[in-house]
Design a protein around this motif. Structure first.
Motif, PDB file in Angstrom:
ATOM      1  N   ARG A  54      43.408  37.219 -26.934  1.00 51.17           N
ATOM      2  CA  ARG A  54      43.037  36.501 -28.804  1.00 51.17           C
ATOM      3  C   ARG A  54      41.956  34.961 -28.172  1.00 51.17           C
ATOM      4  O   ARG A  54      41.180  35.113 -28.413  1.00 51.17           O
ATOM      5  CB  ARG A  54      44.188  36.035 -29.301  1.00 51.17           C
ATOM      6  CG  ARG A  54      44.758  37.208 -29.736  1.00 51.17           C
ATOM      7  CD  ARG A  54      45.390  37.231 -30.877  1.00 51.17           C
ATOM      8  NE  ARG A  54      45.338  36.326 -32.202  1.00 51.17           N
ATOM      9  CZ  ARG A  54      45.823  35.632 -32.899  1.00 51.17           C
ATOM     10  NH1 ARG A  54      46.883  35.631 -32.579  1.00 51.17           N
ATOM     11  NH2 ARG A  54      44.814  34.846 -33.811  1.00 51.17           N
ATOM     12  N   ALA A  55      42.895  34.024 -27.056  1.00 55.39           N
ATOM     13  CA  ALA A  55      41.683  33.115 -26.735  1.00 55.39           C
ATOM     14  C   ALA A  55      40.585  33.047 -26.593  1.00 55.39           C
ATOM     15  O   ALA A  55      39.719  32.468 -26.787  1.00 55.39           O
ATOM     16  CB  ALA A  55      42.680  31.619 -26.072  1.00 55.39           C
ATOM     17  N   ALA A  60      35.334  33.478 -26.287  1.00 57.73           N
ATOM     18  CA  ALA A  60      33.758  33.934 -25.874  1.00 57.73           C
ATOM     19  C   ALA A  60      32.103  33.715 -26.877  1.00 57.73           C
ATOM     20  O   ALA A  60      30.987  33.784 -26.763  1.00 57.73           O
ATOM     21  CB  ALA A  60      33.529  35.257 -25.392  1.00 57.73           C
ATOM     22  N   ALA A  61      33.154  34.032 -28.134  1.00 52.70           N
ATOM     23  CA  ALA A  61      32.070  34.086 -29.444  1.00 52.70           C
ATOM     24  C   ALA A  61      32.133  31.980 -29.954  1.00 52.70           C
ATOM     25  O   ALA A  61      31.046  31.648 -30.326  1.00 52.70           O
ATOM     26  CB  ALA A  61      32.839  34.565 -30.312  1.00 52.70           C
ATOM     27  N   LEU A  97      33.633  26.138 -15.579  1.00 53.13           N
ATOM     28  CA  LEU A  97      32.914  26.021 -16.533  1.00 53.13           C
ATOM     29  C   LEU A  97      32.914  27.181 -17.214  1.00 53.13           C
ATOM     30  O   LEU A  97      33.898  27.464 -19.032  1.00 53.13           O
ATOM     31  CB  LEU A  97      31.936  25.383 -16.923  1.00 53.13           C
ATOM     32  CG  LEU A  97      31.773  23.418 -16.176  1.00 53.13           C
ATOM     33  CD1 LEU A  97      29.900  23.198 -16.103  1.00 53.13           C
ATOM     34  CD2 LEU A  97      32.263  22.879 -17.677  1.00 53.13           C
ATOM     35  N   ARG A  98      32.970  28.610 -16.517  1.00 55.05           N
ATOM     36  CA  ARG A  98      32.768  29.164 -17.536  1.00 55.05           C
ATOM     37  C   ARG A  98      33.904  30.172 -17.710  1.00 55.05           C
ATOM     38  O   ARG A  98      34.320  30.902 -18.507  1.00 55.05           O
ATOM     39  CB  ARG A  98      31.606  30.533 -16.166  1.00 55.05           C
ATOM     40  CG  ARG A  98      30.331  30.495 -16.382  1.00 55.05           C
ATOM     41  CD  ARG A  98      29.348  31.081 -15.262  1.00 55.05           C
ATOM     42  NE  ARG A  98      27.585  30.790 -16.039  1.00 55.05           N
ATOM     43  CZ  ARG A  98      26.976  30.943 -14.905  1.00 55.05           C
ATOM     44  NH1 ARG A  98      27.040  31.322 -13.753  1.00 55.05           N
ATOM     45  NH2 ARG A  98      25.534  30.336 -15.266  1.00 55.05           N
ATOM     46  N   GLY A 103      30.876  25.613 -23.550  1.00 61.56           N
ATOM     47  CA  GLY A 103      29.566  25.791 -23.435  1.00 61.56           C
ATOM     48  C   GLY A 103      27.952  25.186 -23.422  1.00 61.56           C
ATOM     49  O   GLY A 103      26.564  24.833 -23.499  1.00 61.56           O
ATOM     50  N   ALA A 104      29.317  23.448 -23.612  1.00 57.50           N
ATOM     51  CA  ALA A 104      28.157  22.737 -23.947  1.00 57.50           C
ATOM     52  C   ALA A 104      28.977  21.043 -23.217  1.00 57.50           C
ATOM     53  O   ALA A 104      30.458  21.368 -23.444  1.00 57.50           O
ATOM     54  CB  ALA A 104      27.388  22.512 -25.307  1.00 57.50           C
ATOM     55  N   LEU A 105      28.298  20.390 -22.819  1.00 58.36           N
ATOM     56  CA  LEU A 105      29.712  19.182 -22.514  1.00 58.36           C
ATOM     57  C   LEU A 105      28.445  18.444 -22.665  1.00 58.36           C
ATOM     58  O   LEU A 105      27.157  18.122 -21.593  1.00 58.36           O
ATOM     59  CB  LEU A 105      29.108  19.016 -21.189  1.00 58.36           C
ATOM     60  CG  LEU A 105      30.024  18.579 -19.967  1.00 58.36           C
ATOM     61  CD1 LEU A 105      32.104  18.974 -20.350  1.00 58.36           C
ATOM     62  CD2 LEU A 105      29.967  19.171 -18.348  1.00 58.36           C
TER      63      LEU A 105
END
Length: 383
Positions: A54-55, A60-61, A97-98, A103-105
């Protein structure tokens, strides 16, 4: 227009994910007993795997917008590296990271203690140049961004959005002109500590002018490591939300960079953002300890005012199972197990940072219509 469209769609972006119905399997346990769930008979069966799945689906979204990375300074000491292939000498690379759904850093431009004046300005510019060079050398994995809309675009293109900051207050060399120049080069956050105008007694008159100019141009105030007096004054005068890029709950762990409960309440009232660090020193040695801090901050400041700060490549030790940027799914699984809603988790990972970035931009646009660039000098206001 892109910012406005993103604002209109913000609710949908951080909304709750559809959750499939769970089929309930029953097993008889005796003639006089009612049915029980098979999972109740063995409460640990598949629970951890289910939460982790679930995490991953949620991330992913709604990927992680990580509030602090010390990678630029760490890379200065490496003769060669390839972040897209993988780099074991640092905590952060594109594959991890993937794997962690980052998604942002925010890439910090912080400096070693002791650099002041022209040396601090020069070292900050060198770090800024290094970040741009690194991002350009890894176009398949990284993309330089300066706004919430650009970060979303990068994520949609399969890239990790890199945001510049925070930088040290010493990097300004007491000059608002240098602040504007750093912003023009992409700076998005400045830490209000380590300068004569932001000390133990709080912000001086010049320090208050720095905050107003930051509001005017859209640079976020980072209050982690600032004195309590500076934190409280900045919360009072800033028209834009403030961030604490590396602060947890002082009530749970008495670290000087952690925030007391009354400040967390005020931070929530002003719609600021507390980014809880994943460091053993500030939050504790386990995933559960980090989750305890996130619970505490959410309870006091509200779900719209809590975020995540990996604080990787900063020299800090990290909790077990969170040793690098790939560990975020394990933390989110722990929070799911504690009953966090998927809507609150979407705010925690992505939505809250997006809101703060957008609000800072909107505040700056309004302020520029009312206020000219400040020409104030520290000698005039604090002399």
């Amino acid at each position: 227009m892109a910012d406005l469209q993103d604002e209109l769609h913000a609710t949908a972006e951080v909304g709750e994910l559809d959750r499939p119905d769970v089929e309930r399997e029953f097993e008889p346990v005796g003639p006089d007993a009612g049915p029980v769930l098979a999972s109740d008979a063995d409460p640990d069966a598949d629970t951890a795997d289910d939460l982790l799945a679930r995490a991953h689906a949620l991330l992913a979204a709604h990927p992680v917008a990580d509030g602090y990375s010390g990678l630029p300074w760490a890379l200065r000491h490496l003769p060669w590296y390839d972040l897209e292939l993988g780099e074991s000498t640092v905590d952060t690379d594109v594959p991890r990271l993937r794997e962690g759904h980052v998604g942002a850093l925010f890439w910090a431009l912080h400096l070693p203690e002791g650099l002041v004046g022209e040396r601090a300005v020069g070292a900050t510019l060198e770090q800024l140049d290094l970040v741009k060079t690194v991002v350009e050398a890894h176009p398949e994995g990284l993309r330089m961004t300066h706004s919430a809309a650009q970060a979303t675009d990068a994520r949609n293109c399969g890239r990790v959005a890199v945001l510049l900051g925070p930088a040290c207050a010493a990097a300004l060399d007491d000059s608002l002109g240098i602040l504007r120049a750093l912003h023009a080069l992409g700076l998005r956050a400045l830490t209000l500590s380590g300068a004569s105008w932001a000390g133990e007694r709080g912000l001086t008159r010049f320090g208050e002018e720095v905050v107003r100019e930051m509001n005017r141009i859209g640079v976020l105030a980072d209050l982690s490591g600032a004195s309590d007096a500076t934190v409280r004054r900045a919360l009072t005068i800033s028209k834009a939300p403030v961030m604490c890029t590396r602060s947890a709950a002082r009530a749970l762990r008495p670290h000087p960079a952690n925030l007391p409960d009354d400040v967390l309440v005020e931070l929530g009232a002003t719609k600021g953002l507390c980014l809880v660090p994943l460091t053993a020193e500030q939050t504790g040695p386990s995933v559960r300890d980090v989750a305890d801090h996130l619970d505490h901050v959410r309870e006091l400041a509200g779900p719209e005012c809590v975020g995540l700060s990996g604080t990787y490549d900063s020299g800090a030790a990290h909790p077990r199972d969170l040793s690098d940027a790939s560990g975020y799914p394990r933390l989110v699984a722990e929070l799911l197990g504690r009953g966090w809603s998927e809507a609150d988790l979407a705010l925690l990972t992505w939505g809250n940072v997006q809101r703060v970035l957008r609000t800072a931009d909107f505040t700056a646009r309004a302020a520029r219509q009312r206020r000219e660039p400040s020409t104030a000098k520290i000698a005039e206001l604090d002399g």
